[in-house]
Write a protein that holds these residues in place. Structure first.
Motif, PDB file in Angstrom:
ATOM      1  N   THR A 118      -4.457  20.178  22.812  1.00  0.00           N
ATOM      2  CA  THR A 118      -5.549  18.796  24.050  1.00  0.00           C
ATOM      3  C   THR A 118      -6.817  19.762  23.781  1.00  0.00           C
ATOM      4  O   THR A 118      -6.792  21.652  23.517  1.00  0.00           O
ATOM      5  N   ILE A 119      -7.609  19.536  23.605  1.00  0.00           N
ATOM      6  CA  ILE A 119      -9.373  20.297  23.340  1.00  0.00           C
ATOM      7  C   ILE A 119      -9.892  20.029  24.850  1.00  0.00           C
ATOM      8  O   ILE A 119     -10.446  19.107  24.656  1.00  0.00           O
ATOM      9  N   ILE A 120     -10.584  20.712  25.875  1.00  0.00           N
ATOM     10  CA  ILE A 120     -11.147  20.821  26.737  1.00  0.00           C
ATOM     11  C   ILE A 120     -12.567  21.128  27.125  1.00  0.00           C
ATOM     12  O   ILE A 120     -11.767  22.190  26.620  1.00  0.00           O
TER      13      ILE A 120
ATOM     14  N   LEU B 296      -0.101  22.555  22.313  1.00  0.00           N
ATOM     15  CA  LEU B 296      -1.585  23.770  22.566  1.00  0.00           C
ATOM     16  C   LEU B 296      -2.219  22.638  23.599  1.00  0.00           C
ATOM     17  O   LEU B 296      -3.287  21.745  23.308  1.00  0.00           O
ATOM     18  N   ILE B 297      -2.816  23.967  24.721  1.00  0.00           N
ATOM     19  CA  ILE B 297      -4.030  23.385  25.223  1.00  0.00           C
ATOM     20  C   ILE B 297      -5.346  24.584  25.143  1.00  0.00           C
ATOM     21  O   ILE B 297      -4.620  25.403  25.097  1.00  0.00           O
ATOM     22  N   VAL B 298      -6.277  23.993  24.461  1.00  0.00           N
ATOM     23  CA  VAL B 298      -7.894  24.358  24.564  1.00  0.00           C
ATOM     24  C   VAL B 298      -8.447  24.505  25.755  1.00  0.00           C
ATOM     25  O   VAL B 298      -8.962  23.699  25.668  1.00  0.00           O
ATOM     26  N   LEU B 299      -8.943  25.829  25.801  1.00  0.00           N
ATOM     27  CA  LEU B 299      -9.925  25.732  26.423  1.00  0.00           C
ATOM     28  C   LEU B 299     -11.828  25.766  26.590  1.00  0.00           C
ATOM     29  O   LEU B 299     -12.036  26.707  25.715  1.00  0.00           O
TER      30      LEU B 299
ATOM     31  N   LEU C 229      -2.312  26.774  33.638  1.00  0.00           N
ATOM     32  CA  LEU C 229      -0.971  27.253  33.759  1.00  0.00           C
ATOM     33  C   LEU C 229       0.026  27.041  35.055  1.00  0.00           C
ATOM     34  O   LEU C 229       1.203  27.168  34.859  1.00  0.00           O
ATOM     35  N   ASN C 230      -0.693  26.576  35.932  1.00  0.00           N
ATOM     36  CA  ASN C 230       0.070  25.901  37.496  1.00  0.00           C
ATOM     37  C   ASN C 230       0.490  24.105  36.463  1.00  0.00           C
ATOM     38  O   ASN C 230       1.450  24.098  37.411  1.00  0.00           O
ATOM     39  N   ARG C 231       0.746  24.185  35.614  1.00  0.00           N
ATOM     40  CA  ARG C 231       0.825  22.763  35.444  1.00  0.00           C
ATOM     41  C   ARG C 231       2.042  22.910  34.209  1.00  0.00           C
ATOM     42  O   ARG C 231       2.677  21.851  34.280  1.00  0.00           O
ATOM     43  N   ILE C 232       1.872  23.847  33.239  1.00  0.00           N
ATOM     44  CA  ILE C 232       3.091  23.737  31.801  1.00  0.00           C
ATOM     45  C   ILE C 232       4.413  23.970  32.265  1.00  0.00           C
ATOM     46  O   ILE C 232       5.003  24.868  33.580  1.00  0.00           O
ATOM     47  N   ASP C 233       5.227  23.987  31.660  1.00  0.00           N
ATOM     48  CA  ASP C 233       6.299  25.042  30.926  1.00  0.00           C
ATOM     49  C   ASP C 233       6.584  25.971  30.043  1.00  0.00           C
ATOM     50  O   ASP C 233       6.256  26.743  30.032  1.00  0.00           O
ATOM     51  N   ARG C 234       6.589  25.348  29.005  1.00  0.00           N
ATOM     52  CA  ARG C 234       6.476  26.158  27.776  1.00  0.00           C
ATOM     53  C   ARG C 234       4.794  26.032  26.794  1.00  0.00           C
ATOM     54  O   ARG C 234       5.118  26.405  25.869  1.00  0.00           O
ATOM     55  N   GLN C 235       4.021  25.017  26.940  1.00  0.00           N
ATOM     56  CA  GLN C 235       3.200  24.866  26.376  1.00  0.00           C
ATOM     57  C   GLN C 235       2.315  26.591  25.952  1.00  0.00           C
ATOM     58  O   GLN C 235       2.054  26.719  26.701  1.00  0.00           O
ATOM     59  N   ILE C 236       1.299  26.375  25.266  1.00  0.00           N
ATOM     60  CA  ILE C 236       0.584  27.255  25.265  1.00  0.00           C
ATOM     61  C   ILE C 236      -1.134  26.527  25.462  1.00  0.00           C
ATOM     62  O   ILE C 236      -1.333  26.149  25.092  1.00  0.00           O
ATOM     63  N   VAL C 237      -1.001  27.877  25.949  1.00  0.00           N
ATOM     64  CA  VAL C 237      -3.162  27.572  26.359  1.00  0.00           C
ATOM     65  C   VAL C 237      -3.744  28.514  25.704  1.00  0.00           C
ATOM     66  O   VAL C 237      -3.193  30.073  25.971  1.00  0.00           O
TER      67      VAL C 237
ATOM     68  N   ARG D 219       1.335  33.865  32.834  1.00  0.00           N
ATOM     69  CA  ARG D 219       0.638  34.674  32.004  1.00  0.00           C
ATOM     70  C   ARG D 219       0.806  34.910  31.066  1.00  0.00           C
ATOM     71  O   ARG D 219       0.132  34.654  29.621  1.00  0.00           O
ATOM     72  N   GLY D 220       2.070  34.536  30.592  1.00  0.00           N
ATOM     73  CA  GLY D 220       2.328  34.878  29.215  1.00  0.00           C
ATOM     74  C   GLY D 220       2.203  33.569  28.239  1.00  0.00           C
ATOM     75  O   GLY D 220       2.662  34.057  26.916  1.00  0.00           O
ATOM     76  N   ARG D 221       2.193  33.120  28.977  1.00  0.00           N
ATOM     77  CA  ARG D 221       1.236  31.652  28.054  1.00  0.00           C
ATOM     78  C   ARG D 221       0.137  31.295  27.744  1.00  0.00           C
ATOM     79  O   ARG D 221       0.191  30.101  26.749  1.00  0.00           O
ATOM     80  N   PHE D 222      -0.853  32.220  28.309  1.00  0.00           N
ATOM     81  CA  PHE D 222      -2.196  31.924  27.814  1.00  0.00           C
ATOM     82  C   PHE D 222      -2.455  33.200  26.670  1.00  0.00           C
ATOM     83  O   PHE D 222      -2.261  34.383  27.139  1.00  0.00           O
ATOM     84  N   VAL D 223      -3.734  32.713  25.640  1.00  0.00           N
ATOM     85  CA  VAL D 223      -3.886  33.684  25.071  1.00  0.00           C
ATOM     86  C   VAL D 223      -5.116  34.108  24.866  1.00  0.00           C
ATOM     87  O   VAL D 223      -5.759  32.654  24.745  1.00  0.00           O
ATOM     88  N   ALA D 224      -5.642  34.688  25.903  1.00  0.00           N
ATOM     89  CA  ALA D 224      -7.174  35.052  25.191  1.00  0.00           C
ATOM     90  C   ALA D 224      -7.787  35.186  23.931  1.00  0.00           C
ATOM     91  O   ALA D 224      -7.808  36.661  23.776  1.00  0.00           O
TER      92      ALA D 224
END
Length: 279
Positions: free
Chosen positions: A4-6, A62-65, A80-88, A108-113
């Motif tokens: 998903t690309i937001i 994968l969710i891309v902001l 992050l509040n919505r996900i389980d094991r997805q990557i953001v 926080r671990g599921r997020f990559v800045a």
């Protein structure tokens, strides 16, 4: 992999093309607050479907902001509040505030800045281009705070689209971005305004403009919707760089006023050493 690309503008749209071109996604879902952007992205084939953010996140790996930087921190928390094991992951050009906001989040671990160091003066889905990121660097911040599988997947995607990976802490990133990116934008806007003021007196000025002028003011065509949030979120670094930039302009102005040929030669020679960095 479903992605998903937001945010379906220049960066998000070009990233979608890169994923499609390299066969890195089985399905790309688009989300955009502007219905016209969403419709255009779908018509151009950048995405396979347009969905509300909740539905899109639920079905994605994968969710891309890829939205303006002032909106990323809050949306990152909401996702992050919505996900389980997805990557953001995000693709914004400022990092310090974002990393502070999400640092204590339970997921926080599921997020990559990240920040891919690429862009043009154009915006919107129609500005998306193939091969945009190839050969450009991408910065990843706080790699150690991301789960190993999350950061490895994101790094693998960036490498697959031809981007060398650089690691920085958020503060270091924002300072360097001010020097190599944000100051160029401010300077381009200022030069464009200077010439536009002069053009009121001399309508032939643009007829005389050469390639040097065009390349210098190219960035002045960039939209304020993207750049105002960047400049304000990174304001202290931008102001620091601006002070030095203004100082250098004042030094050269005094040399020109004094017909200081030797001083100008030494200054220009020093400036020429930028060739070591930019060939």
């Amino acid at each position: 992999m479903t992605v998903t690309i937001i945010g379906l503008g220049l960066i998000g749209g070009s990233f979608a093309l890169a994923l499609k071109d390299r066969g890195l996604a089985d399905r790309i879902v688009g989300v955009d607050t502007d219905p016209a952007h969403a419709d255009k992205a779908l018509a151009l084939g950048l995405v396979d479907a347009i969905q509300p953010v909740g539905d899109a996140v639920a079905e994605s790996d994968l969710i891309v902001l890829a939205i303006p930087v002032n909106a990323i921190p809050l949306l990152a928390v909401q996702i992050l509040n919505r996900i389980d094991r997805q990557i953001v992951m995000d693709m914004g050009s400022t990092k310090e505030e974002l990393c502070e906001v999400i640092e204590q989040h339970a997921r926080r671990g599921r997020f990559v800045a990240t920040h891919p160091m690429w862009g043009t003066e154009y915006s919107g889905p129609e500005a998306a281009v193939h091969g945009a990121f190839t050969g450009r660097s991408v910065v990843i911040c706080q790699r150690e705070l991301s789960d190993p599988d999350a950061v490895e997947r994101v790094e693998a995607i960036y490498r697959a689209i031809g981007m060398p990976v650089i690691e920085m802490d958020p503060e270091e990133h924002d300072l360097h971005a001010a020097y190599v990116s944000h100051i160029s934008q401010v300077t381009s806007y200022a030069l464009a305004l200077t010439v536009l003021e002069k053009e009121r007196e001399d309508e032939t000025i643009f007829a005389l403009a050469g390639g040097g002028f065009e390349s210098t003011v190219r960035l002045a065509k960039s939209s304020g919707e993207m750049w105002i949030p960047i400049l304000l979120k990174n304001k202290y670094n931008v102001l620091d760089v601006l002070r030095e930039h203004i100082h250098q302009l004042q030094v050269m102005r005094r040399m020109i006023e004094r017909d200081d040929t030797e001083g100008l030669q030494a200054t220009i020679r020093k400036a020429n050493s930028i060739r070591r960095i930019i060939r």
